[in-house]
Design an enzyme around this catalytic site. Structure first.
Site, PDB file in Angstrom:
ATOM      1  N   GLU A 107       0.844  -1.203   0.000  1.00  0.00           N
ATOM      2  CA  GLU A 107       0.000   0.000   0.000  1.00  0.00           C
ATOM      3  C   GLU A 107       0.879   1.252   0.000  1.00  0.00           C
ATOM      4  O   GLU A 107       2.014   1.236   0.462  1.00  0.00           O
ATOM      5  CB  GLU A 107      -0.929  -0.001   1.223  1.00  0.00           C
ATOM      6  CG  GLU A 107      -2.048  -1.021   1.071  1.00  0.00           C
ATOM      7  CD  GLU A 107      -3.059  -0.968   2.200  1.00  0.00           C
ATOM      8  OE1 GLU A 107      -2.851  -0.220   3.168  1.00  0.00           O
ATOM      9  OE2 GLU A 107      -4.061  -1.707   2.104  1.00  0.00           O
ATOM     10  N   ARG A 110      -7.191   5.182 -23.575  1.00  0.00           N
ATOM     11  CA  ARG A 110      -7.584   4.467 -24.800  1.00  0.00           C
ATOM     12  C   ARG A 110      -8.960   3.816 -24.689  1.00  0.00           C
ATOM     13  O   ARG A 110      -9.608   3.563 -25.686  1.00  0.00           O
ATOM     14  CB  ARG A 110      -6.520   3.428 -25.185  1.00  0.00           C
ATOM     15  CG  ARG A 110      -5.307   4.072 -25.845  1.00  0.00           C
ATOM     16  CD  ARG A 110      -4.213   3.082 -26.126  1.00  0.00           C
ATOM     17  NE  ARG A 110      -3.549   2.678 -24.897  1.00  0.00           N
ATOM     18  CZ  ARG A 110      -2.533   1.805 -24.844  1.00  0.00           C
ATOM     19  NH1 ARG A 110      -2.090   1.258 -25.956  1.00  0.00           N
ATOM     20  NH2 ARG A 110      -1.969   1.498 -23.704  1.00  0.00           N
ATOM     21  N   LYS A 170      -2.744   2.188 -41.612  1.00  0.00           N
ATOM     22  CA  LYS A 170      -2.599   1.039 -40.707  1.00  0.00           C
ATOM     23  C   LYS A 170      -3.949   0.383 -40.449  1.00  0.00           C
ATOM     24  O   LYS A 170      -4.961   1.057 -40.300  1.00  0.00           O
ATOM     25  CB  LYS A 170      -2.002   1.523 -39.387  1.00  0.00           C
ATOM     26  CG  LYS A 170      -1.984   0.481 -38.277  1.00  0.00           C
ATOM     27  CD  LYS A 170      -1.326   1.034 -37.011  1.00  0.00           C
ATOM     28  CE  LYS A 170      -2.355   1.445 -35.978  1.00  0.00           C
ATOM     29  NZ  LYS A 170      -1.765   1.880 -34.706  1.00  0.00           N
ATOM     30  N   SER A 172       3.507   1.142 -27.353  1.00  0.00           N
ATOM     31  CA  SER A 172       3.141   0.207 -26.293  1.00  0.00           C
ATOM     32  C   SER A 172       3.861  -1.126 -26.535  1.00  0.00           C
ATOM     33  O   SER A 172       4.947  -1.357 -26.004  1.00  0.00           O
ATOM     34  CB  SER A 172       1.613   0.061 -26.280  1.00  0.00           C
ATOM     35  OG  SER A 172       1.219  -0.779 -25.248  1.00  0.00           O
ATOM     36  N   GLY A 206       5.058  -1.889 -29.460  1.00  0.00           N
ATOM     37  CA  GLY A 206       6.044  -1.592 -30.503  1.00  0.00           C
ATOM     38  C   GLY A 206       5.641  -2.139 -31.871  1.00  0.00           C
ATOM     39  O   GLY A 206       6.300  -1.877 -32.869  1.00  0.00           O
ATOM     40  N   GLY A 207       4.524  -2.891 -31.913  1.00  0.00           N
ATOM     41  CA  GLY A 207       4.089  -3.504 -33.178  1.00  0.00           C
ATOM     42  C   GLY A 207       3.874  -2.477 -34.282  1.00  0.00           C
ATOM     43  O   GLY A 207       4.320  -2.662 -35.424  1.00  0.00           O
ATOM     44  N   THR A 208       3.200  -1.388 -33.955  1.00  0.00           N
ATOM     45  CA  THR A 208       2.893  -0.359 -34.965  1.00  0.00           C
ATOM     46  C   THR A 208       4.172   0.212 -35.556  1.00  0.00           C
ATOM     47  O   THR A 208       4.348   0.273 -36.787  1.00  0.00           O
ATOM     48  CB  THR A 208       2.080   0.788 -34.305  1.00  0.00           C
ATOM     49  OG1 THR A 208       0.848   0.250 -33.835  1.00  0.00           O
ATOM     50  CG2 THR A 208       1.834   1.932 -35.270  1.00  0.00           C
TER      51      THR A 208
HETATM   52  C1  R5P Z   1      -2.848   4.013 -31.766  1.00  0.00           C
HETATM   53  O1  R5P Z   1      -3.881   4.580 -32.049  1.00  0.00           O
HETATM   54  C2  R5P Z   1      -1.729   4.702 -31.075  1.00  0.00           C
HETATM   55  O2  R5P Z   1      -1.550   5.982 -31.604  1.00  0.00           O
HETATM   56  C3  R5P Z   1      -0.428   3.926 -31.172  1.00  0.00           C
HETATM   57  O3  R5P Z   1      -0.071   3.811 -32.541  1.00  0.00           O
HETATM   58  C4  R5P Z   1      -0.570   2.577 -30.584  1.00  0.00           C
HETATM   59  O4  R5P Z   1      -1.183   2.638 -29.308  1.00  0.00           O
HETATM   60  C5  R5P Z   1       0.788   1.918 -30.478  1.00  0.00           C
HETATM   61  O5  R5P Z   1       0.629   0.660 -29.918  1.00  0.00           O
HETATM   62  P1  R5P Z   1       1.656  -0.494 -30.201  1.00  0.00           P
HETATM   63  O6  R5P Z   1       3.023   0.005 -29.862  1.00  0.00           O
HETATM   64  O7  R5P Z   1       1.210  -1.602 -29.263  1.00  0.00           O
HETATM   65  O8  R5P Z   1       1.503  -0.898 -31.626  1.00  0.00           O
END
Ligand code: R5P
Length: 286
Positions: free
Chosen positions: A36, A91, A184, A214, A216-218
């Site tokens: 806590e 989000r 995308k 997040s 890194g996939g995008t």
């Molecule tokens: C999406 O709308 C956001 O702008 C980012 O592109 C997204 O959240 C990135 O997420 P990740 O790194 O998991 O692909």
């Protein structure tokens, strides 16, 4: 004005206070053995306007923010500005499927208990902040990014999707270089498909900008497309380096030539400062 730094954002809070030229106080936060949160403002009184700088991610930091808010109010703060560099839950800004909560709205309502003004940085959806029912400002990091990259050998700026096209435009215009967006499609939480760039990137040094990384996939998929189209160098910059599931290690091993983020979340990539922009937003208000 007094700036109070929570445990997620002490360096940023100190920088903001130094730019404003006001007092900085650290919230003395520790964890009890059971996990806590305990925090304390070690000042007799805070008879002034107070800005608390603290991220609300992950959940334990949200609890710390609630406790700091109560502590500063009890210590006599005349007004309380919440500076939330990275706002968690933004989000889930609506109910996507039956049975879900409207998480972002819940967080705003809970945080508005002790709060007169709210400052965020590149929140995923600005409309979320309406739920505070208080004045707010979402600071756009694009200008700080544009200034940082002005003299850094960048020929063109891209966003990885149409949603971030406005950010690429702001950064590109600030730098005086062309900009475009990629297309995308998200298949799942970790998988995306990105279409080849329409602009010619052959031999160019390109910068991809996004609000957050997040998994890194995008960004990795966008980089692969741009490199396949002949880009000479790909630099990536995001506002919030969230980096879940070892994303930073995977990004470092990828085709990305340089990776940067802002200092909203601290990591080895946090090389772009938004302290000046946050200080301006606080000064505008007070
Ligand atoms: C999406 O709308 C956001 O702008 C980012 O592109 C997204 O959240 C990135 O997420 P990740 O790194 O998991 O692909």
């Amino acid at each position: 004005m007094i700036v109070v730094g929570g445990s997620t954002s002490r360096d940023l809070a100190k920088d903001i206070a130094s730019i404003i030229g006001c007092k900085y106080i650290e919230a003395a936060t520790v964890r009890f053995p059971d996990g806590e949160c305990y925090t304390r403002i070690e000042e007799e009184t805070l008879d002034d306007d107070v800005a608390i700088v603290q991220n609300t991610y992950p959940d334990e930091n949200l609890v710390e923010m609630f406790l700091i808010q109560d502590a500063v109010r009890r210590a006599g703060a005349k007004s309380v500005t919440l500076v939330i560099p990275y706002f968690g839950y933004a989000r889930q800004d609506r109910v996507f499927k039956n049975g879900e909560p409207e998480s972002a709205k819940v967080m705003c309502e809970l945080l508005s208990r002790v709060c007169d003004y709210v400052i965020t940085v590149d929140i995923h959806k600005e409309a979320v902040l309406e739920a505070f029912k208080r004045p707010y400002k979402d600071v756009k990091a694009a200008n700080a990014m544009g200034d940082y990259f002005k003299d850094k050998d960048i020929d063109m700026v891209f966003s990885p999707d149409i949603g971030a096209a406005g950010r690429a435009k702001m950064v590109g215009e600030r730098m005086g270089v062309p900009y475009d967006h990629l297309e995308k499609k998200r298949l799942s939480g970790t998988e995306v498909v990105i279409q080849p760039a329409k602009s010619d990137v052959k031999g160019k040094s390109v910068l991809i900008v996004d609000d957050m990384i997040s998994t890194g996939g995008t960004i990795m998929t966008a980089t692969t497309q741009l490199k396949a189209a002949g880009a000479r160098k790909v630099t990536v910059a995001c506002t919030h380096g969230v980096y879940v599931n070892n994303a930073l290690e995977r990004l470092k091993a990828s085709d990305i030539d340089d990776l940067l983020s802002c200092n909203t979340l601290m990591s080895e990539t946090s090389r772009i400062s938004v302290a000046g922009m946050i200080a301006d937003a606080i000064k505008e208000r007070c």
